[in-house]
Every structure is written in C-alpha cells, then in structure tokens.
Design a protein around this motif. Structure first.
Motif, PDB file in Angstrom:
ATOM      1  N   ASN A   1      27.111   6.640 -12.331  1.00 40.47           N
ATOM      2  CA  ASN A   1      26.058   7.300 -13.085  1.00 40.47           C
ATOM      3  C   ASN A   1      25.195   8.083 -12.110  1.00 40.47           C
ATOM      4  OD1 ASN A   1      24.225   8.127 -14.975  1.00 40.47           O
ATOM      5  ND2 ASN A   1      23.116   6.196 -15.038  1.00 40.47           N
ATOM      6  N   PHE A   2      25.622   9.287 -11.803  1.00 46.70           N
ATOM      7  CA  PHE A   2      24.867  10.161 -10.925  1.00 46.70           C
ATOM      8  C   PHE A   2      24.340  11.314 -11.762  1.00 46.70           C
ATOM      9  CE2 PHE A   2      27.734   8.101  -7.929  1.00 46.70           C
ATOM     10  CZ  PHE A   2      26.842   7.716  -6.941  1.00 46.70           C
ATOM     11  N   ASN A   3      23.018  11.407 -11.850  1.00 49.12           N
ATOM     12  CA  ASN A   3      22.408  12.465 -12.649  1.00 49.12           C
ATOM     13  C   ASN A   3      21.970  13.651 -11.813  1.00 49.12           C
ATOM     14  OD1 ASN A   3      22.667  10.969 -15.045  1.00 49.12           O
ATOM     15  ND2 ASN A   3      20.892   9.756 -14.457  1.00 49.12           N
ATOM     16  N   SER A   4      21.720  13.392 -10.539  1.00 54.13           N
ATOM     17  CA  SER A   4      21.275  14.467  -9.659  1.00 54.13           C
ATOM     18  C   SER A   4      21.479  14.024  -8.218  1.00 54.13           C
ATOM     19  CB  SER A   4      19.797  14.787  -9.907  1.00 54.13           C
ATOM     20  OG  SER A   4      18.989  13.717  -9.433  1.00 54.13           O
ATOM     21  N   GLU A   5      21.203  14.922  -7.302  1.00 51.47           N
ATOM     22  CA  GLU A   5      21.327  14.595  -5.887  1.00 51.47           C
ATOM     23  C   GLU A   5      20.387  13.460  -5.483  1.00 51.47           C
ATOM     24  OE1 GLU A   5      23.554  15.706  -3.638  1.00 51.47           O
ATOM     25  OE2 GLU A   5      24.491  16.763  -5.304  1.00 51.47           O
ATOM     26  N   SER A   6      19.303  13.274  -6.218  1.00 50.78           N
ATOM     27  CA  SER A   6      18.328  12.244  -5.853  1.00 50.78           C
ATOM     28  C   SER A   6      18.576  10.908  -6.566  1.00 50.78           C
ATOM     29  CB  SER A   6      16.918  12.738  -6.175  1.00 50.78           C
ATOM     30  OG  SER A   6      16.794  12.971  -7.569  1.00 50.78           O
ATOM     31  N   THR A   7      19.693  10.770  -7.277  1.00 47.39           N
ATOM     32  CA  THR A   7      19.993   9.518  -7.955  1.00 47.39           C
ATOM     33  C   THR A   7      20.090   8.392  -6.939  1.00 47.39           C
ATOM     34  OG1 THR A   7      21.189  10.634  -9.727  1.00 47.39           O
ATOM     35  CG2 THR A   7      21.644   8.304  -9.438  1.00 47.39           C
ATOM     36  N   GLU A   8      19.359   7.322  -7.193  1.00 46.97           N
ATOM     37  CA  GLU A   8      19.367   6.169  -6.293  1.00 46.97           C
ATOM     38  C   GLU A   8      20.708   5.438  -6.382  1.00 46.97           C
ATOM     39  OE1 GLU A   8      16.942   1.960  -5.691  1.00 46.97           O
ATOM     40  OE2 GLU A   8      16.400   3.306  -7.318  1.00 46.97           O
ATOM     41  N   ALA A   9      21.239   5.048  -5.246  1.00 49.71           N
ATOM     42  CA  ALA A   9      22.479   4.279  -5.217  1.00 49.71           C
ATOM     43  C   ALA A   9      22.126   2.810  -5.399  1.00 49.71           C
ATOM     44  CB  ALA A   9      23.204   4.501  -3.896  1.00 49.71           C
ATOM     45  N   LYS A  10      22.487   2.263  -6.540  1.00 55.38           N
ATOM     46  CA  LYS A  10      22.221   0.851  -6.803  1.00 55.38           C
ATOM     47  C   LYS A  10      23.254   0.332  -7.780  1.00 55.38           C
ATOM     48  CE  LYS A  10      18.952   1.823 -10.503  1.00 55.38           C
ATOM     49  NZ  LYS A  10      17.618   1.616 -11.016  1.00 55.38           N
ATOM     50  N   LEU A  11      23.443  -0.956  -7.756  1.00 56.34           N
ATOM     51  CA  LEU A  11      24.399  -1.596  -8.635  1.00 56.34           C
ATOM     52  C   LEU A  11      23.640  -2.223  -9.799  1.00 56.34           C
ATOM     53  CD1 LEU A  11      27.416  -2.244  -8.900  1.00 56.34           C
ATOM     54  CD2 LEU A  11      26.970  -4.389  -7.732  1.00 56.34           C
ATOM     55  N   VAL A  12      24.007  -1.831 -11.004  1.00 62.15           N
ATOM     56  CA  VAL A  12      23.389  -2.375 -12.204  1.00 62.15           C
ATOM     57  C   VAL A  12      24.505  -2.966 -13.047  1.00 62.15           C
ATOM     58  CG1 VAL A  12      22.071  -1.837 -14.291  1.00 62.15           C
ATOM     59  CG2 VAL A  12      21.589  -0.603 -12.160  1.00 62.15           C
ATOM     60  N   GLU A  13      24.403  -4.251 -13.354  1.00 60.66           N
ATOM     61  CA  GLU A  13      25.452  -4.903 -14.129  1.00 60.66           C
ATOM     62  C   GLU A  13      25.250  -4.635 -15.610  1.00 60.66           C
ATOM     63  OE1 GLU A  13      27.421  -9.285 -14.816  1.00 60.66           O
ATOM     64  OE2 GLU A  13      26.332  -8.861 -12.969  1.00 60.66           O
ATOM     65  N   GLU A  14      26.306  -4.171 -16.249  1.00 52.61           N
ATOM     66  CA  GLU A  14      26.307  -3.916 -17.682  1.00 52.61           C
ATOM     67  C   GLU A  14      27.437  -4.708 -18.308  1.00 52.61           C
ATOM     68  OE1 GLU A  14      24.121  -2.192 -19.312  1.00 52.61           O
ATOM     69  OE2 GLU A  14      23.112  -1.173 -17.653  1.00 52.61           O
ATOM     70  N   LYS A  15      27.188  -5.252 -19.478  1.00 51.68           N
ATOM     71  CA  LYS A  15      28.243  -6.019 -20.149  1.00 51.68           C
ATOM     72  C   LYS A  15      29.369  -5.093 -20.606  1.00 51.68           C
ATOM     73  CE  LYS A  15      28.896  -9.751 -23.368  1.00 51.68           C
ATOM     74  NZ  LYS A  15      28.242 -10.842 -24.016  1.00 51.68           N
ATOM     75  N   PHE A  16      28.999  -3.918 -21.106  1.00 47.16           N
ATOM     76  CA  PHE A  16      29.975  -2.926 -21.538  1.00 47.16           C
ATOM     77  C   PHE A  16      29.632  -1.611 -20.873  1.00 47.16           C
ATOM     78  CE2 PHE A  16      29.561  -5.955 -25.018  1.00 47.16           C
ATOM     79  CZ  PHE A  16      30.883  -6.363 -25.150  1.00 47.16           C
ATOM     80  N   LEU A  17      30.652  -0.852 -20.569  1.00 51.02           N
ATOM     81  CA  LEU A  17      30.442   0.409 -19.877  1.00 51.02           C
ATOM     82  C   LEU A  17      31.418   1.439 -20.418  1.00 51.02           C
ATOM     83  CD1 LEU A  17      29.067   1.877 -17.445  1.00 51.02           C
ATOM     84  CD2 LEU A  17      31.016   1.129 -16.089  1.00 51.02           C
ATOM     85  N   LEU A  18      30.910   2.573 -20.800  1.00 50.34           N
ATOM     86  CA  LEU A  18      31.758   3.682 -21.226  1.00 50.34           C
ATOM     87  C   LEU A  18      31.394   4.873 -20.354  1.00 50.34           C
ATOM     88  CD1 LEU A  18      33.794   4.933 -23.164  1.00 50.34           C
ATOM     89  CD2 LEU A  18      31.906   5.451 -24.685  1.00 50.34           C
ATOM     90  N   THR A  19      32.307   5.247 -19.514  1.00 50.49           N
ATOM     91  CA  THR A  19      32.059   6.344 -18.598  1.00 50.49           C
ATOM     92  C   THR A  19      33.369   7.041 -18.273  1.00 50.49           C
ATOM     93  OG1 THR A  19      31.235   6.951 -16.405  1.00 50.49           O
ATOM     94  CG2 THR A  19      32.181   4.771 -16.614  1.00 50.49           C
ATOM     95  N   SER A  20      33.293   8.314 -18.020  1.00 48.80           N
ATOM     96  CA  SER A  20      34.498   9.043 -17.638  1.00 48.80           C
ATOM     97  C   SER A  20      34.643   9.112 -16.129  1.00 48.80           C
ATOM     98  CB  SER A  20      34.447  10.450 -18.223  1.00 48.80           C
ATOM     99  OG  SER A  20      33.256  11.086 -17.813  1.00 48.80           O
ATOM    100  N   GLY A  21      33.598   8.752 -15.395  1.00 50.00           N
ATOM    101  CA  GLY A  21      33.660   8.741 -13.949  1.00 50.00           C
ATOM    102  C   GLY A  21      33.681   7.313 -13.440  1.00 50.00           C
ATOM    103  N   ASN A  22      34.790   6.894 -12.869  1.00 53.05           N
ATOM    104  CA  ASN A  22      34.931   5.522 -12.379  1.00 53.05           C
ATOM    105  C   ASN A  22      35.508   5.523 -10.972  1.00 53.05           C
ATOM    106  OD1 ASN A  22      34.445   3.982 -14.973  1.00 53.05           O
ATOM    107  ND2 ASN A  22      36.148   5.280 -15.584  1.00 53.05           N
ATOM    108  N   PHE A  23      35.079   4.567 -10.170  1.00 52.41           N
ATOM    109  CA  PHE A  23      35.683   4.330  -8.876  1.00 52.41           C
ATOM    110  C   PHE A  23      36.413   3.012  -9.002  1.00 52.41           C
ATOM    111  CE2 PHE A  23      35.841   3.120  -4.384  1.00 52.41           C
ATOM    112  CZ  PHE A  23      36.333   4.290  -3.850  1.00 52.41           C
ATOM    113  N   ILE A  24      37.720   3.036  -8.809  1.00 56.36           N
ATOM    114  CA  ILE A  24      38.572   1.902  -9.143  1.00 56.36           C
ATOM    115  C   ILE A  24      39.326   1.421  -7.914  1.00 56.36           C
ATOM    116  CG2 ILE A  24      40.556   1.174 -10.544  1.00 56.36           C
ATOM    117  CD1 ILE A  24      39.677   3.430 -12.521  1.00 56.36           C
ATOM    118  N   ARG A  25      39.283   0.129  -7.704  1.00 55.00           N
ATOM    119  CA  ARG A  25      40.125  -0.496  -6.677  1.00 55.00           C
ATOM    120  C   ARG A  25      41.445  -0.800  -7.358  1.00 55.00           C
ATOM    121  NH1 ARG A  25      38.536  -5.228  -2.519  1.00 55.00           N
ATOM    122  NH2 ARG A  25      40.593  -6.177  -2.454  1.00 55.00           N
ATOM    123  N   ASN A  26      42.504  -0.113  -6.955  1.00 51.46           N
ATOM    124  CA  ASN A  26      43.786  -0.168  -7.674  1.00 51.46           C
ATOM    125  C   ASN A  26      44.371  -1.574  -7.763  1.00 51.46           C
ATOM    126  OD1 ASN A  26      43.553   2.539  -8.089  1.00 51.46           O
ATOM    127  ND2 ASN A  26      45.107   3.133  -6.621  1.00 51.46           N
TER     128      ASN A  26
END
Length: 166
Positions: free
Chosen positions: A132-157
């Motif tokens: 979830n990057f909205n801009s260059e200033s988006t803070e890098a942090k981990l937020v746990e969500e029970k459900f997630l719908l996103t088209s941008g994912n980083f996946i460990r195969n």
C-alpha cells in the motif's frame, strides 16, 4: 536469485504510464512478465478496443525492453488468472520472490529491500505482503489485516506454494 515482477492489465489502450511502469520494473528486476487481460470486472464500462488490438499494440510498445516477457493466456478470465499464471512462470524460473502488479498498481522500486526485509523477518507468519504505497512519502510499516485485497503483492514463492496459491 532471479528477481521477477509480474504486471497484468487490460492496457486499454497501452499508454505512456504503462510503458514507464514497465521501464522502471525492467531496470530493477531481472525479468518482467507482462500478462494482458481480456476483461474488466472492476470497471463499469467495457473495453474501448478489442483484445487482439490491445495485445498487439502493447506487445509492440514493450518490445524495446529486452528482459520483458509478454505472455498471452489466450482469452484469460481476468487479472487474478493473469497473476496466477505469472506466478507459475516465476516459480518455474526458480525465482525466490515475485512482485505482482496490475495496471493500477504503483510500487516504488527504491523500497524493494524494505519489503523483502519484512517478508524475511515474518516468513513464519506471512507468505504474501500486500503493498500500500500512496506516495513517495508513504511510511514503510507492517500492518496486519485479517483480509487483504490488493493487486500489488510481494510474494515469497516457497510460502506461496505451501499455502496452495490464491
């Protein structure tokens, strides 16, 4: 370790922003797999151009990038299918990680190492990190969500295979 990005979308029509995203991905990844989709489930209006036209014009526009593989699913069923097929190619190529994106995703490539660090640190808990990057200033942090719908994912195969995919 080969770094692979998957980029799917309708490319209706392909334009400079699409090409710029592919350019940035090609500069930061060993391989970029571009997967066009035939349908737009998430948008009310129909595609402006026929799939064959969109496929050929996008393929032509992207041939300038030597590390871009353009894959047709021969009448696929949408972005989820495109990303799943792209992941299968990434796993076949023995990539450790895959970044998935669609034409509406934005990923600041300068934050790739931060995202990789998160997935390594929490690999016993998470197989996929939704971005979830909205801009260059988006803070890098981990937020746990029970459900997630996103088209941008980083996946460990390796973990993706353990959980049985999408």
């Amino acid at each position: 370790m080969e770094r692979i990005a998957i980029y799917g979308g309708t490319f209706d029509p392909i334009h400079s922003a699409h090409i710029e995203i592919v350019k940035r991905l090609s500069e930061n990844f060993d391989k970029v797999i571009v997967v066009p989709t035939t349908v737009r489930y998430y948008k009310k209006n129909k595609c402006m151009f026929a799939f064959d036209y969109r496929y050929e014009t996008a393929k032509e526009a992207l041939k300038q990038f030597k590390n871009v593989e353009y894959v047709s699913l021969n009448g696929n069923k949408g972005i989820a299918k495109a990303l799943k097929e792209g992941l299968a190619l990434s796993i076949k190529d023995k990539s450790d990680y895959t970044l998935t994106m669609d034409q509406d995703s934005v990923f600041p490539t300068d934050k790739l190492d931060i995202v990789k660090e998160y997935i390594e640190k929490y690999s016993n808990e998470y197989a996929i990190i939704g971005l979830n990057f909205n801009s260059e200033s988006t803070e890098a942090k981990l937020v746990e969500e029970k459900f997630l719908l996103t088209s941008g994912n980083f996946i460990r195969n390796e973990d993706y295979q353990k959980i049985g995919g999408f």
